[in-house]
Enzyme design. Structure first.
Site, PDB file in Angstrom:
ATOM      1  N   ASP A 130     -12.401  -8.880   0.402  1.00  0.00           N
ATOM      2  CA  ASP A 130     -11.529  -8.681  -0.755  1.00  0.00           C
ATOM      3  C   ASP A 130     -12.381  -8.783  -2.012  1.00  0.00           C
ATOM      4  O   ASP A 130     -13.364  -9.522  -2.046  1.00  0.00           O
ATOM      5  CB  ASP A 130     -10.427  -9.757  -0.787  1.00  0.00           C
ATOM      6  CG  ASP A 130      -9.209  -9.311  -1.583  1.00  0.00           C
ATOM      7  OD1 ASP A 130      -8.150  -9.062  -0.968  1.00  0.00           O
ATOM      8  OD2 ASP A 130      -9.319  -9.205  -2.833  1.00  0.00           O
TER       9      ASP A 130
ATOM     10  N   ASP B  12     -16.514  -5.516  -3.301  1.00  0.00           N
ATOM     11  CA  ASP B  12     -15.847  -4.416  -3.986  1.00  0.00           C
ATOM     12  C   ASP B  12     -15.999  -3.188  -3.093  1.00  0.00           C
ATOM     13  O   ASP B  12     -17.096  -2.652  -2.945  1.00  0.00           O
ATOM     14  CB  ASP B  12     -16.490  -4.180  -5.359  1.00  0.00           C
ATOM     15  CG  ASP B  12     -15.847  -3.011  -6.095  1.00  0.00           C
ATOM     16  OD1 ASP B  12     -14.974  -2.332  -5.508  1.00  0.00           O
ATOM     17  OD2 ASP B  12     -16.237  -2.761  -7.252  1.00  0.00           O
TER      18      ASP B  12
ATOM     19  N   TYR C 180      -2.336   8.717  -7.378  1.00  0.00           N
ATOM     20  CA  TYR C 180      -1.953   7.953  -6.186  1.00  0.00           C
ATOM     21  C   TYR C 180      -1.390   8.900  -5.123  1.00  0.00           C
ATOM     22  O   TYR C 180      -1.819   8.881  -3.960  1.00  0.00           O
ATOM     23  CB  TYR C 180      -0.917   6.897  -6.574  1.00  0.00           C
ATOM     24  CG  TYR C 180      -0.572   5.903  -5.484  1.00  0.00           C
ATOM     25  CD1 TYR C 180      -1.540   5.072  -4.923  1.00  0.00           C
ATOM     26  CD2 TYR C 180       0.741   5.766  -5.027  1.00  0.00           C
ATOM     27  CE1 TYR C 180      -1.218   4.152  -3.942  1.00  0.00           C
ATOM     28  CE2 TYR C 180       1.077   4.843  -4.055  1.00  0.00           C
ATOM     29  CZ  TYR C 180       0.097   4.039  -3.512  1.00  0.00           C
ATOM     30  OH  TYR C 180       0.418   3.122  -2.533  1.00  0.00           O
TER      31      TYR C 180
ATOM     32  N   LYS D 298      -3.453   9.521  -1.691  1.00  0.00           N
ATOM     33  CA  LYS D 298      -2.838   9.021  -0.454  1.00  0.00           C
ATOM     34  C   LYS D 298      -2.603  10.169   0.531  1.00  0.00           C
ATOM     35  O   LYS D 298      -2.774  10.001   1.735  1.00  0.00           O
ATOM     36  CB  LYS D 298      -1.544   8.265  -0.761  1.00  0.00           C
ATOM     37  CG  LYS D 298      -1.771   6.903  -1.413  1.00  0.00           C
ATOM     38  CD  LYS D 298      -2.576   5.974  -0.505  1.00  0.00           C
ATOM     39  CE  LYS D 298      -2.645   4.548  -0.993  1.00  0.00           C
ATOM     40  NZ  LYS D 298      -3.452   3.671  -0.135  1.00  0.00           N
TER      41      LYS D 298
ATOM     42  N   THR E  68       6.458  -6.383  -0.656  1.00  0.00           N
ATOM     43  CA  THR E  68       5.183  -7.096  -0.515  1.00  0.00           C
ATOM     44  C   THR E  68       4.944  -7.918  -1.777  1.00  0.00           C
ATOM     45  O   THR E  68       5.710  -7.853  -2.747  1.00  0.00           O
ATOM     46  CB  THR E  68       4.025  -6.099  -0.350  1.00  0.00           C
ATOM     47  OG1 THR E  68       4.003  -5.252  -1.499  1.00  0.00           O
ATOM     48  CG2 THR E  68       4.166  -5.250   0.907  1.00  0.00           C
TER      49      THR E  68
HETATM   50  N1  LIG Z   1       3.108  -2.678  -1.329  1.00  0.00           N
HETATM   51  C1  LIG Z   1       3.760  -1.568  -1.033  1.00  0.00           C
HETATM   52  O1  LIG Z   1       4.973  -1.460  -1.190  1.00  0.00           O
HETATM   53  C2  LIG Z   1       2.981  -0.382  -0.484  1.00  0.00           C
HETATM   54  C3  LIG Z   1       3.666   0.783  -0.174  1.00  0.00           C
HETATM   55  C4  LIG Z   1       2.952   1.858   0.333  1.00  0.00           C
HETATM   56  C5  LIG Z   1       1.590   1.750   0.537  1.00  0.00           C
HETATM   57  N2  LIG Z   1       0.942   0.596   0.212  1.00  0.00           N
HETATM   58  C6  LIG Z   1      -0.505   0.545   0.426  1.00  0.00           C
HETATM   59  O2  LIG Z   1      -0.835  -0.604   1.187  1.00  0.00           O
HETATM   60  C7  LIG Z   1      -2.134  -1.065   0.828  1.00  0.00           C
HETATM   61  C8  LIG Z   1      -2.085  -2.532   0.470  1.00  0.00           C
HETATM   62  O3  LIG Z   1      -1.190  -2.689  -0.590  1.00  0.00           O
HETATM   63  P1  LIG Z   1      -0.639  -4.122  -0.961  1.00  0.00           P
HETATM   64  O4  LIG Z   1       0.368  -3.899  -2.043  1.00  0.00           O
HETATM   65  O5  LIG Z   1      -0.219  -4.837   0.257  1.00  0.00           O
HETATM   66  O6  LIG Z   1      -1.987  -4.755  -1.515  1.00  0.00           O
HETATM   67  P2  LIG Z   1      -2.313  -5.717  -2.740  1.00  0.00           P
HETATM   68  O7  LIG Z   1      -2.075  -4.962  -4.030  1.00  0.00           O
HETATM   69  O8  LIG Z   1      -1.620  -7.002  -2.488  1.00  0.00           O
HETATM   70  O9  LIG Z   1      -3.890  -5.826  -2.586  1.00  0.00           O
HETATM   71  C9  LIG Z   1      -4.476  -6.411  -1.459  1.00  0.00           C
HETATM   72  C10 LIG Z   1      -5.820  -6.930  -1.859  1.00  0.00           C
HETATM   73  O10 LIG Z   1      -6.726  -5.860  -2.176  1.00  0.00           O
HETATM   74  C11 LIG Z   1      -7.712  -6.412  -3.025  1.00  0.00           C
HETATM   75  N3  LIG Z   1      -8.505  -5.358  -3.683  1.00  0.00           N
HETATM   76  C12 LIG Z   1      -8.173  -4.582  -4.733  1.00  0.00           C
HETATM   77  N4  LIG Z   1      -9.196  -3.757  -5.047  1.00  0.00           N
HETATM   78  C13 LIG Z   1     -10.195  -4.005  -4.175  1.00  0.00           C
HETATM   79  C14 LIG Z   1     -11.511  -3.484  -3.992  1.00  0.00           C
HETATM   80  N5  LIG Z   1     -12.014  -2.524  -4.785  1.00  0.00           N
HETATM   81  N6  LIG Z   1     -12.286  -3.987  -2.981  1.00  0.00           N
HETATM   82  C15 LIG Z   1     -11.807  -4.970  -2.170  1.00  0.00           C
HETATM   83  N7  LIG Z   1     -10.569  -5.505  -2.319  1.00  0.00           N
HETATM   84  C16 LIG Z   1      -9.772  -5.025  -3.295  1.00  0.00           C
HETATM   85  C17 LIG Z   1      -6.893  -7.249  -3.989  1.00  0.00           C
HETATM   86  O11 LIG Z   1      -7.706  -8.258  -4.594  1.00  0.00           O
HETATM   87  C18 LIG Z   1      -5.802  -7.838  -3.109  1.00  0.00           C
HETATM   88  O12 LIG Z   1      -6.053  -9.160  -2.707  1.00  0.00           O
HETATM   89  C19 LIG Z   1      -2.600  -0.177  -0.331  1.00  0.00           C
HETATM   90  O13 LIG Z   1      -3.433   0.837   0.157  1.00  0.00           O
HETATM   91  C20 LIG Z   1      -1.304   0.407  -0.857  1.00  0.00           C
HETATM   92  O14 LIG Z   1      -1.486   1.637  -1.513  1.00  0.00           O
HETATM   93  C21 LIG Z   1       1.609  -0.467  -0.291  1.00  0.00           C
END
Ligand SMILES: NC(=O)c1ccc[n+]([C@@H]2O[C@H](COP(=O)([O-])OP(=O)(O)OC[C@H]3O[C@@H](n4cnc5c(N)ncnc54)[C@H](O)[C@@H]3O)[C@@H](O)[C@H]2O)c1
Length: 273
Positions: free
Chosen positions: A47, A73, A167, A171, A202
């Site tokens: 992370d 990163d 996005y 995606k 989430t």
């Molecule tokens: N949350 C939703 O409703 C939802 C819906 C559809 C898709 N998604 C996808 O699911 C995935 C996870 O989303 P989420 O909302 O659970 O995650 P989140 O936003 O909670 O992020 C998870 C972690 O990713 C880390 N992060 C951010 N940039 C980073 C980088 N460059 N390198 C390493 N770590 C990094 C953050 O520090 C965070 O701890 C994403 O790809 C998102 O697009 C989420």
């Protein structure tokens, strides 16, 4: 069934926004890391904020699982290369790669500034590219591996009222990235698939969306998101994690180059006439 004993999973974005160790609403990467560990995998969670991955590690270890973390990163090639090497040196290989890092930014083809476009492409596509670039050669050594990319129904279902063009574009781009990777490495025993989450409850909803699109009314935002779903309820990070678990497992041995949509029929409802 779905036994991951003996396997090593490299999970990106393994923390969750909002690092409260007692939080009950988790991000997709955090739930995935914990579920894969419960099924027996050794998890290497990376992370951008190591402290967030460390919260996940503590949960896994408290349950008797095995986890190590690194602050990485995923848009930085040398960071990713070092983390992959660290995982291999610690756990002896990588069998499962979950490219979970990603997120959205608002804007249309006109209103989005160039810097945000570039950052979005890096955040949502380059992260999966770099993860795959450095992990696939490790998987090739064992002629086996499963890569799971996390996309979003934002690539399938768009709204004129709330554009997030980069996005949606990136995606949907992951679908093609997945298919190309699956075909190229099929003979080496490497599978690649996409999980496509819908509207999920989430940590992101609680910590970011409530402020950015919810006018600081978290319950109002949750109610609106629930109402859009055919079942009247959003999914959650565990729904995503279980789809990832299936694709990671040997039971999915002949599943490659495809998508599992985890959205409670939301996109099906959007496309009905
Ligand atoms: N949350 C939703 O409703 C939802 C819906 C559809 C898709 N998604 C996808 O699911 C995935 C996870 O989303 P989420 O909302 O659970 O995650 P989140 O936003 O909670 O992020 C998870 C972690 O990713 C880390 N992060 C951010 N940039 C980073 C980088 N460059 N390198 C390493 N770590 C990094 C953050 O520090 C965070 O701890 C994403 O790809 C998102 O697009 C989420």
């Amino acid at each position: 069934m779905l036994d991951l004993n003996g396997k090593v999973a490299f999970v990106t974005g393994a923390g969750s926004v909002g690092d409260d160790p007692d939080a009950t609403v988790w991000g997709n990467g955090k739930a995935t890391a914990v579920l894969l560990a419960r099924q027996g995998a050794k998890v290497f969670g990376v992370d951008l904020r190591k402290e967030a991955a460390d919260v996940t590690q503590a949960i896994i270890e408290k349950e008797g699982g095995i986890c190590a973390t690194a602050g990485v990163d995923m848009t930085n090639a040398s960071n990713v290369e070092s983390a992959v090497a660290e995982c291999v040196s610690k756990f002896g290989g990588i069998d499962i790669l979950v490219n979970n890092v990603g997120g959205s930014a608002p804007g249309s083809a006109v209103t989005m500034c160039e810097e945000v476009w570039d950052t979005q492409v890096a955040h949502n596509l380059k992260t999966a590219f770099l993860g795959s670039k450095y992990v696939i050669p490790i998987m090739e050594q064992k002629s086996k591996g499963s890569i799971i990319n996390i996309a979003s129904i934002a690539g399938l279902r768009m709204s004129a009222d709330r554009a997030h063009i980069a996005y949606s574009t990136t995606k949907l781009g992951l679908f093609a990235f997945t298919k190309s990777t699956a075909i190229t490495f099929a003979k080496q025993g490497i599978r690649c698939n996409t999980v496509v989450p819908g509207l999920m409850h989430t940590a992101l909803v609680e910590h970011r969306l409530a402020k950015t699109i919810g006018a600081n009314d978290l319950q109002g935002l949750i109610d609106r998101r629930n109402a859009q779903c055919p079942s009247g309820k959003m999914g959650n990070a565990w729904d995503v994690a279980h789809a990832v678990l299936f694709l990671a497992s040997d039971e999915a041995g002949y599943v490659s180059g495809t998508e599992i949509i985890v959205d409670g029929a939301l996109t099906a409802a959007s496309s009905s006439v």
